[in-house]
Design an enzyme around this catalytic site. Structure first.
Site, PDB file in Angstrom:
ATOM      1  N   ARG A 104       0.798  -1.126   0.121  1.00  8.10           N
ATOM      2  CA  ARG A 104      -0.118  -0.057  -0.109  1.00  8.10           C
ATOM      3  C   ARG A 104       0.718   1.332   0.184  1.00  8.10           C
ATOM      4  NH1 ARG A 104      -4.776   0.249   4.827  1.00  8.10           N
ATOM      5  NH2 ARG A 104      -2.805   0.463   5.789  1.00  8.10           N
ATOM      6  N   THR A 108      -1.489   7.548  -0.150  1.00 10.01           N
ATOM      7  CA  THR A 108      -2.705   7.308  -0.599  1.00 10.01           C
ATOM      8  C   THR A 108      -3.672   6.117  -0.390  1.00 10.01           C
ATOM      9  OG1 THR A 108      -1.946   5.947  -2.680  1.00 10.01           O
ATOM     10  CG2 THR A 108      -1.921   8.297  -2.921  1.00 10.01           C
ATOM     11  N   ASP A 200       0.987  -3.583  11.716  1.00 11.97           N
ATOM     12  CA  ASP A 200       1.394  -3.891  10.631  1.00 11.97           C
ATOM     13  C   ASP A 200       1.698  -5.244  10.580  1.00 11.97           C
ATOM     14  OD1 ASP A 200       2.755  -2.023   7.855  1.00 11.97           O
ATOM     15  OD2 ASP A 200       3.016  -4.234   8.374  1.00 11.97           O
ATOM     16  N   ASP A 203       5.323  -5.908   9.256  1.00  8.48           N
ATOM     17  CA  ASP A 203       6.488  -5.610   9.902  1.00  8.48           C
ATOM     18  C   ASP A 203       6.366  -6.598  11.150  1.00  8.48           C
ATOM     19  OD1 ASP A 203       7.378  -3.429   8.555  1.00  8.48           O
ATOM     20  OD2 ASP A 203       5.903  -2.124   9.598  1.00  8.48           O
TER      21      ASP A 203
END
Ligand code: PRP
Ligand code: URA
Length: 209
Positions: A104, A108, A200, A203
């Site tokens: 991603r 945006t 995340d 991560d």
């Protein structure tokens, strides 16, 4: 008619609960991704067609069931989907694996595709697209569009955690795709992260950041 299934199995809820804890270690988190993927896959494969084959037990000839047709293909969305694929391969070791690289754009939130490699006979297979997080839905929608552009039709999507916004968007974009969700969370925050979520996923799996 496609379906959206939210898993309510206690084992899945328990394991996702541990994944949410911010102090859960990278190793434990990674192992849990694979375990929960395996449990969701058990449900997602419930409707696979079976056919009869003749075999011999040590005692007699008999008829047993096997999964019919051209078998399965797992398509992880990189990076975070990779460990889901590993878990599912424990259950279905003969499945083929395709890869779609997608991240991603942090500003945006639009998906950016950087890789796509699929088995040559993917269109004849039952496809399980896997990604731990369905947030805005942009990545899953784009990945599935890539598959459809290659004449692939039998597609299921499996995720560990989904936001209602992502589920709605995916259902609208690909109403023919069955969706299997480990936990349906509350909402997205202003940065497009799922709340309460687990942060995340990439991560946390790879220890980056
Ligand atoms: C995460 C996640 C999904 C995507 C979900 O990947 O694994 O692919 O975000 O968000 P969306 O539904 O709003 O598209 P990320 O972009 O962080 O890439 P990574 O797996 O390489 O870390
Ligand atoms: N991607 C993630 O890894 N986590 C989120 O909460 C949203 C998108």
């Amino acid at each position: 008619m496609s379906q959206t299934t939210i898993m309510d199995h206690p084992l899945i809820q328990h394991k996702i609960g541990i994944m949410r804890v911010k102090t859960t270690s990278t190793k434990e988190f990674r192992d849990l991704v694979a375990e929960v993927a395996m449990l969701i896959c058990y449900e997602a494969t419930r409707k696979l067609e079976l056919s009869d084959i003749e075999i011999e037990t040590p005692l007699v000839k008999t008829t047993v069931k096997e999964i019919a047709g051209k078998k399965l293909c797992i398509v992880p969305i990189l990076r975070a989907g990779l460990h889901m694929a590993d878990g599912i391969l424990n259950l279905i070791p003969n499945a083929k694996v395709g890869h779609i690289g997608m991240y991603r754009n942090e500003e945006t939130l639009e998906p950016v595709e950087y890789f796509c490699k699929l088995p040559h006979d993917a269109a004849e297979r039952e496809i399980f697209v896997v990604d731990p997080m369905l947030a805005t839905g942009g990545s899953a929608i784009a990945a599935i569009s890539q598959l459809k552009a290659r004449d692939i039709t039998k597609i299921h999507f499996l995720c560990l955690i989904a936001a209602p916004e992502g589920v709605k968007a995916l259902q609208a974009a690909h109403p023919d795709v069955d969706i299997f969700i480990g936990s349906l969370d509350e909402c997205l925050n202003e940065n497009g992260y799922i709340l309460p979520g687990l942060g995340d996923a990439g991560d946390r799996i790879y220890g980056t950041k």
